[in-house]
Scaffold this motif. Structure first.
Motif, PDB file in Angstrom:
ATOM      1  N   VAL A 104      12.502   3.367  14.427  1.00  0.00           N
ATOM      2  CA  VAL A 104      12.790   3.412  12.993  1.00  0.00           C
ATOM      3  C   VAL A 104      11.488   3.507  12.198  1.00  0.00           C
ATOM      4  CG1 VAL A 104      12.805   0.890  12.586  1.00  0.00           C
ATOM      5  CG2 VAL A 104      14.215   2.419  11.171  1.00  0.00           C
ATOM      6  N   GLN A 105      11.520   4.336  11.167  1.00  0.00           N
ATOM      7  CA  GLN A 105      10.375   4.499  10.291  1.00  0.00           C
ATOM      8  C   GLN A 105      10.446   3.525   9.125  1.00  0.00           C
ATOM      9  OE1 GLN A 105      11.023   8.798   9.588  1.00  0.00           O
ATOM     10  NE2 GLN A 105       9.108   9.151  10.670  1.00  0.00           N
ATOM     11  N   GLY A 106       9.421   3.533   8.292  1.00  0.00           N
ATOM     12  CA  GLY A 106       9.365   2.626   7.168  1.00  0.00           C
ATOM     13  C   GLY A 106      10.313   3.009   6.052  1.00  0.00           C
ATOM     14  N   ALA A 107      10.592   2.039   5.189  1.00  0.00           N
ATOM     15  CA  ALA A 107      11.480   2.284   4.061  1.00  0.00           C
ATOM     16  C   ALA A 107      10.916   3.343   3.124  1.00  0.00           C
ATOM     17  CB  ALA A 107      11.697   0.982   3.292  1.00  0.00           C
ATOM     18  N   ASP A 108       9.605   3.482   3.070  1.00  0.00           N
ATOM     19  CA  ASP A 108       8.983   4.431   2.150  1.00  0.00           C
ATOM     20  C   ASP A 108       9.285   5.882   2.501  1.00  0.00           C
ATOM     21  OD1 ASP A 108       7.185   3.619   4.380  1.00  0.00           O
ATOM     22  OD2 ASP A 108       5.926   5.243   3.609  1.00  0.00           O
ATOM     23  N   THR A 109       9.746   6.141   3.728  1.00  0.00           N
ATOM     24  CA  THR A 109      10.135   7.506   4.113  1.00  0.00           C
ATOM     25  C   THR A 109      11.620   7.619   4.440  1.00  0.00           C
ATOM     26  OG1 THR A 109       9.505   7.124   6.427  1.00  0.00           O
ATOM     27  CG2 THR A 109       7.831   8.053   4.976  1.00  0.00           C
ATOM     28  N   HIS A 126      11.886  -3.291  -0.556  1.00  0.00           N
ATOM     29  CA  HIS A 126      11.391  -2.214   0.314  1.00  0.00           C
ATOM     30  C   HIS A 126       9.869  -2.236   0.443  1.00  0.00           C
ATOM     31  CE1 HIS A 126      15.083   0.410  -1.141  1.00  0.00           C
ATOM     32  NE2 HIS A 126      15.424  -0.839  -0.873  1.00  0.00           N
ATOM     33  N   THR A 127       9.237  -3.396   0.324  1.00  0.00           N
ATOM     34  CA  THR A 127       7.785  -3.479   0.382  1.00  0.00           C
ATOM     35  C   THR A 127       7.277  -2.874   1.692  1.00  0.00           C
ATOM     36  OG1 THR A 127       7.848  -5.480  -0.975  1.00  0.00           O
ATOM     37  CG2 THR A 127       5.817  -5.051   0.247  1.00  0.00           C
ATOM     38  N   SER A 128       6.394  -1.882   1.561  1.00  0.00           N
ATOM     39  CA  SER A 128       5.938  -1.117   2.730  1.00  0.00           C
ATOM     40  C   SER A 128       4.412  -1.080   2.790  1.00  0.00           C
ATOM     41  CB  SER A 128       6.465   0.321   2.663  1.00  0.00           C
ATOM     42  OG  SER A 128       7.876   0.343   2.643  1.00  0.00           O
ATOM     43  N   PRO A 129       3.864  -1.205   4.027  1.00  0.00           N
ATOM     44  CA  PRO A 129       4.541  -1.446   5.306  1.00  0.00           C
ATOM     45  C   PRO A 129       5.207  -2.821   5.327  1.00  0.00           C
ATOM     46  CG  PRO A 129       2.264  -0.715   5.641  1.00  0.00           C
ATOM     47  CD  PRO A 129       2.395  -1.068   4.206  1.00  0.00           C
ATOM     48  N   GLU A 130       6.275  -2.927   6.083  1.00  0.00           N
ATOM     49  CA  GLU A 130       7.007  -4.180   6.160  1.00  0.00           C
ATOM     50  C   GLU A 130       6.238  -5.235   6.952  1.00  0.00           C
ATOM     51  OE1 GLU A 130      10.309  -4.442   9.037  1.00  0.00           O
ATOM     52  OE2 GLU A 130      10.080  -2.284   9.302  1.00  0.00           O
ATOM     53  N   ALA A 131       6.662  -6.486   6.806  1.00  0.00           N
ATOM     54  CA  ALA A 131       5.969  -7.588   7.476  1.00  0.00           C
ATOM     55  C   ALA A 131       6.006  -7.448   8.996  1.00  0.00           C
ATOM     56  CB  ALA A 131       6.584  -8.920   7.049  1.00  0.00           C
ATOM     57  N   ALA A 132       7.144  -7.035   9.548  1.00  0.00           N
ATOM     58  CA  ALA A 132       7.280  -6.933  11.001  1.00  0.00           C
ATOM     59  C   ALA A 132       6.407  -5.834  11.592  1.00  0.00           C
ATOM     60  CB  ALA A 132       8.742  -6.694  11.382  1.00  0.00           C
ATOM     61  N   ALA A 133       5.907  -4.936  10.746  1.00  0.00           N
ATOM     62  CA  ALA A 133       4.990  -3.889  11.205  1.00  0.00           C
ATOM     63  C   ALA A 133       3.546  -4.239  10.875  1.00  0.00           C
ATOM     64  CB  ALA A 133       5.361  -2.556  10.568  1.00  0.00           C
ATOM     65  N   GLY A 134       3.311  -5.462  10.435  1.00  0.00           N
ATOM     66  CA  GLY A 134       1.949  -5.900  10.142  1.00  0.00           C
ATOM     67  C   GLY A 134       1.459  -5.533   8.762  1.00  0.00           C
ATOM     68  N   PRO A 164       0.807  -1.233   0.000  1.00  0.00           N
ATOM     69  CA  PRO A 164       0.000   0.000   0.000  1.00  0.00           C
ATOM     70  C   PRO A 164       0.837   1.278   0.000  1.00  0.00           C
ATOM     71  CG  PRO A 164      -0.859  -1.572   1.598  1.00  0.00           C
ATOM     72  CD  PRO A 164       0.446  -2.126   1.121  1.00  0.00           C
ATOM     73  N   LYS A 165       2.014   1.229   0.645  1.00  0.00           N
ATOM     74  CA  LYS A 165       2.869   2.419   0.691  1.00  0.00           C
ATOM     75  C   LYS A 165       4.011   2.353  -0.318  1.00  0.00           C
ATOM     76  CE  LYS A 165       1.934   3.713   5.482  1.00  0.00           C
ATOM     77  NZ  LYS A 165       2.536   4.040   6.809  1.00  0.00           N
ATOM     78  N   GLY A 166       4.013   1.309  -1.136  1.00  0.00           N
ATOM     79  CA  GLY A 166       4.967   1.230  -2.222  1.00  0.00           C
ATOM     80  C   GLY A 166       6.056   0.197  -2.030  1.00  0.00           C
ATOM     81  N   ALA A 167       6.621  -0.207  -3.146  1.00  0.00           N
ATOM     82  CA  ALA A 167       7.804  -1.065  -3.207  1.00  0.00           C
ATOM     83  C   ALA A 167       8.577  -0.625  -4.440  1.00  0.00           C
ATOM     84  CB  ALA A 167       7.414  -2.536  -3.297  1.00  0.00           C
ATOM     85  N   VAL A 168       9.857  -0.982  -4.512  1.00  0.00           N
ATOM     86  CA  VAL A 168      10.692  -0.492  -5.611  1.00  0.00           C
ATOM     87  C   VAL A 168      11.304  -1.646  -6.387  1.00  0.00           C
ATOM     88  CG1 VAL A 168      11.212   1.615  -4.319  1.00  0.00           C
ATOM     89  CG2 VAL A 168      12.837  -0.292  -4.259  1.00  0.00           C
ATOM     90  N   LEU A 169      11.645  -1.353  -7.640  1.00  0.00           N
ATOM     91  CA  LEU A 169      12.293  -2.319  -8.530  1.00  0.00           C
ATOM     92  C   LEU A 169      13.192  -1.540  -9.478  1.00  0.00           C
ATOM     93  CD1 LEU A 169      10.850  -5.388 -10.304  1.00  0.00           C
ATOM     94  CD2 LEU A 169      11.745  -3.548 -11.741  1.00  0.00           C
ATOM     95  N   LYS A 170      14.329  -2.129  -9.825  1.00  0.00           N
ATOM     96  CA  LYS A 170      15.297  -1.498 -10.728  1.00  0.00           C
ATOM     97  C   LYS A 170      15.181  -2.166 -12.099  1.00  0.00           C
ATOM     98  CE  LYS A 170      20.349  -0.827 -11.017  1.00  0.00           C
ATOM     99  NZ  LYS A 170      21.606  -1.033 -10.256  1.00  0.00           N
ATOM    100  N   PRO A 171      14.493  -1.541 -13.054  1.00  0.00           N
ATOM    101  CA  PRO A 171      14.236  -2.212 -14.334  1.00  0.00           C
ATOM    102  C   PRO A 171      15.479  -2.488 -15.155  1.00  0.00           C
ATOM    103  CG  PRO A 171      13.447   0.066 -14.370  1.00  0.00           C
ATOM    104  CD  PRO A 171      13.828  -0.231 -12.963  1.00  0.00           C
ATOM    105  N   SER A 172      16.527  -1.659 -15.010  1.00  0.00           N
ATOM    106  CA  SER A 172      17.729  -1.884 -15.810  1.00  0.00           C
ATOM    107  C   SER A 172      18.459  -3.148 -15.405  1.00  0.00           C
ATOM    108  CB  SER A 172      18.674  -0.685 -15.712  1.00  0.00           C
ATOM    109  OG  SER A 172      19.159  -0.522 -14.385  1.00  0.00           O
TER     110      SER A 172
END
Length: 580
Positions: free
Chosen positions: A555-560, A491-499, A392-400
């Motif tokens: 610690v905050q999420g990877a999305d921030t 960086h899938t957010s929110p992370e699993a450990a945060a539910g 829901p808060k985003g995840a990233v991927l490097k297409p190259s």
């Protein structure tokens, strides 16, 4: 951007310690003089802290003491007073559980050294992955005049006449051993060829990426990023940086003058053009948070989406940093962005010039290394941000670094609850997995690992590798080394450990990755997802004390940017009064 230099001469902050004839000033000067320093060094000239991340347990930075001496030469030449200060050094290759866990601690420690000691300006002497962002975060928080000089990349590695990239070939050779294509003895023999000179990774890994980000942000002198560590021009760069910081202090040119929204957008587009590490996302978000710039994941997708990847370096391409430097380095890339209308040309840099002024006359010396746009590695480079019910808060991927045929893929989830579960299962021939599956790794985010380790590029199972398959879709809340490659969602957010929803993915669930449409979807009914989330209970280990406890709690999420919540956007306390 128009910058108006401050009046000079004027009283600097270091004079709170060293200026005058009172007891306190004599106390401070007297102790400094036990090093044989002449009295006139305390006459009000700029005191420059050389913040040195040298450490023999940080191999990328083990040569920085030599560069520190060159910085000192430059400071003395420009009429400054250099003081070398050892600071927290986060080693990517040695720190456990992961260097990322200590990025914020290093930033805190360096910030307080800058704030609490008599420095008017700072040279940030860095190299290894986390040393660059941690010192930039500290500088952004204190807002003292600061400039980066990096240690530079290693020379090319070679093994049996094959160009060897640090990290990239480690993953490649390791998979070849698992596939039966390389012997363990050959792997051990290759070890000697991977790191054959001082310096950081010679690929476009995180160290080279962050050196490029520092330059693209305007926080390093033009040309700094690519000079090899052992090239004499690296020493020249250090000396010129020492000269420049003295004038920056006189002008009162601060990080907040340079680190604008336009500077961050320039850096994001540069990252796309160079095929830079996904780690740059999390670090730039953290730096922006410290300086108070509103930067989000959406900015990464917006700014990078239509930028072609034109730097032909591993892990996306075939060359290494040595060739990149010989071709003209990052100034050529920034010039290309300017010519394509993708650069905020008037962004101010630490040189006092704009981003465009310092690159407009550079030349590309090798168009097979820095490619023409029509021959780009990918026409849509950058960092892709995917969202959906799984992120829901985003995840990233490097297409190259990904496989084009996997950028739109639907497959059955094979779930690993944490990295230990992955290691226990991945080599098991009975594991129910094939190349059409989606590998899912949980509990490896900022809270979960803890620290968010570089384990997102999970190695494939041997029975898949033996088929000649080299890539599968992999999804996690972890990070990936900048030297790694593959169709890896991070960086899938929110992370699993945060539910977050990643926590409730089960074996057999169908997952859809649709990069063109920026979508990551867990294909189960909405009511089923809600029920799973309501029943979820945390399973990751919770530390009871020390920095690990502080990190986990704040610690905050990877999305921030995964900074600590009490540090983001905070400039901290003003300079305190001397208690002596």
């Amino acid at each position: 951007m128009t910058f108006k230099p401050a009046a000079w001469p004027r009283k600097l902050r270091s004079q709170e310690w060293f200026g005058g004839t009172g007891r306190d000033q004599i106390y401070h000067r007297g102790w400094m003089k036990n090093q044989g320093l002449p009295h006139d060094l305390f006459d009000g000239r700029p005191v420059i802290g050389i913040l040195n991340t040298w450490s023999e347990l940080t191999p990328c930075n083990a040569h920085l003491n030599d560069l520190a001496q060159r910085v000192k030469h430059g400071i003395y030449e420009a009429g400054g007073f250099p003081v070398e200060v050892p600071v927290f050094s986060t080693s990517e290759s040695a720190f456990r559980p992961t260097a990322m866990m200590f990025r914020n601690l290093a930033a805190m420690a360096v910030e307080e050294q800058m704030r609490g000691q008599p420095m008017d300006g700072c040279v940030l002497l860095v190299g290894c992955d986390k040393t660059t962002p941690s010192l930039l975060m500290a500088a952004a928080s204190t807002d003292l005049p600061s400039i980066i000089v990096t240690g530079g990349p290693m020379l090319n590695g070679y093994f049996r006449n094959e160009r060897v990239g640090s990290g990239t070939h480690l993953w490649k050779f390791s998979e070849a051993v698992k596939a039966g294509e390389m012997t363990a003895a050959e792997f051990a023999e290759a070890e000697a060829s991977m790191s054959r000179s001082p310096g950081s990774c010679n690929t476009m890994g995180t160290a080279s990426t962050m050196a490029s980000m520092a330059e693209a942000l305007g926080m390093a002198l033009s040309g700094n990023a690519a000079i090899p560590a052992v090239d004499s021009r690296r020493r020249v760069m250090a000396q010129l940086t020492g000269r420049r910081i003295v004038q920056m202090v006189k002008d009162d040119l601060k990080p907040s003058d340079v680190l604008t929204k336009q500077a961050f957008e320039n850096a994001i587009r540069t990252n796309a053009a160079i095929g830079g590490s996904t780690n740059a996302v999390i670090h730039l978000l953290a730096i922006a948070g410290r300086v108070g710039v509103d930067l989000t994941l959406d900015d990464w997708d917006r700014c990078g989406r239509d930028v072609p990847t034109i730097v032909n370096l591993m892990p996306s391409g075939k060359y290494l940093m040595e060739e990149f430097f010989y071709a003209g380095g990052l100034p050529v890339v920034i010039k290309r962005l300017g010519e394509a209308g993708l650069l905020h040309k008037d962004a101010l840099t630490v040189s006092g010039q704009t981003a465009w002024e310092q690159v407009k006359d550079v030349t590309n010396h090798n168009e097979d290394v820095i490619l023409p746009a029509d021959k780009a590695l990918t026409q849509s480079g950058g960092i892709v941000v995917v969202k959906g019910n799984l992120a829901p808060k985003g995840a990233v991927l490097k297409p190259s670094a990904a496989s084009p045929h996997l950028l739109a893929h639907r497959g059955r989830a094979v779930v690993f609850e944490d990295i230990d579960d992955y290691k226990a299962k991945i080599n098991d021939e009975a594991l129910d997995i094939d190349e059409t599956c989606v590998m899912v790794l949980k509990n490896c985010g900022p809270k979960g690992y803890p620290g968010m380790a570089e384990v997102g590029n999970m190695g494939l199972p041997p029975k898949v590798l033996r088929k000649g398959i080299t890539d599968m879709v992999r999804i996690s809340d972890a990070r990936m080394s900048g030297t790694a490659y593959g169709t890896v969602v991070l960086h899938t957010s929110p992370e699993a450990a945060a539910g977050g929803p990643l926590a409730v993915v089960r074996d057999g669930d169908m997952i859809e990755l649709d990069v063109p449409n920026r979508r990551l979807h867990l294909d189960i009914p909405e009511a089923e997802l809600a029920a799973r989330l309501a029943a979820w209970q945390p399973s990751h280990e919770r530390p009871e004390g020390g920095y690990a406890f502080l990190h986990q709690a704040h610690v905050q999420g990877a999305d921030t940017g995964a900074d600590l919540d009490f540090l983001k956007g905070c400039r901290g306390a003003p300079v305190g009064k001397d208690s002596h």
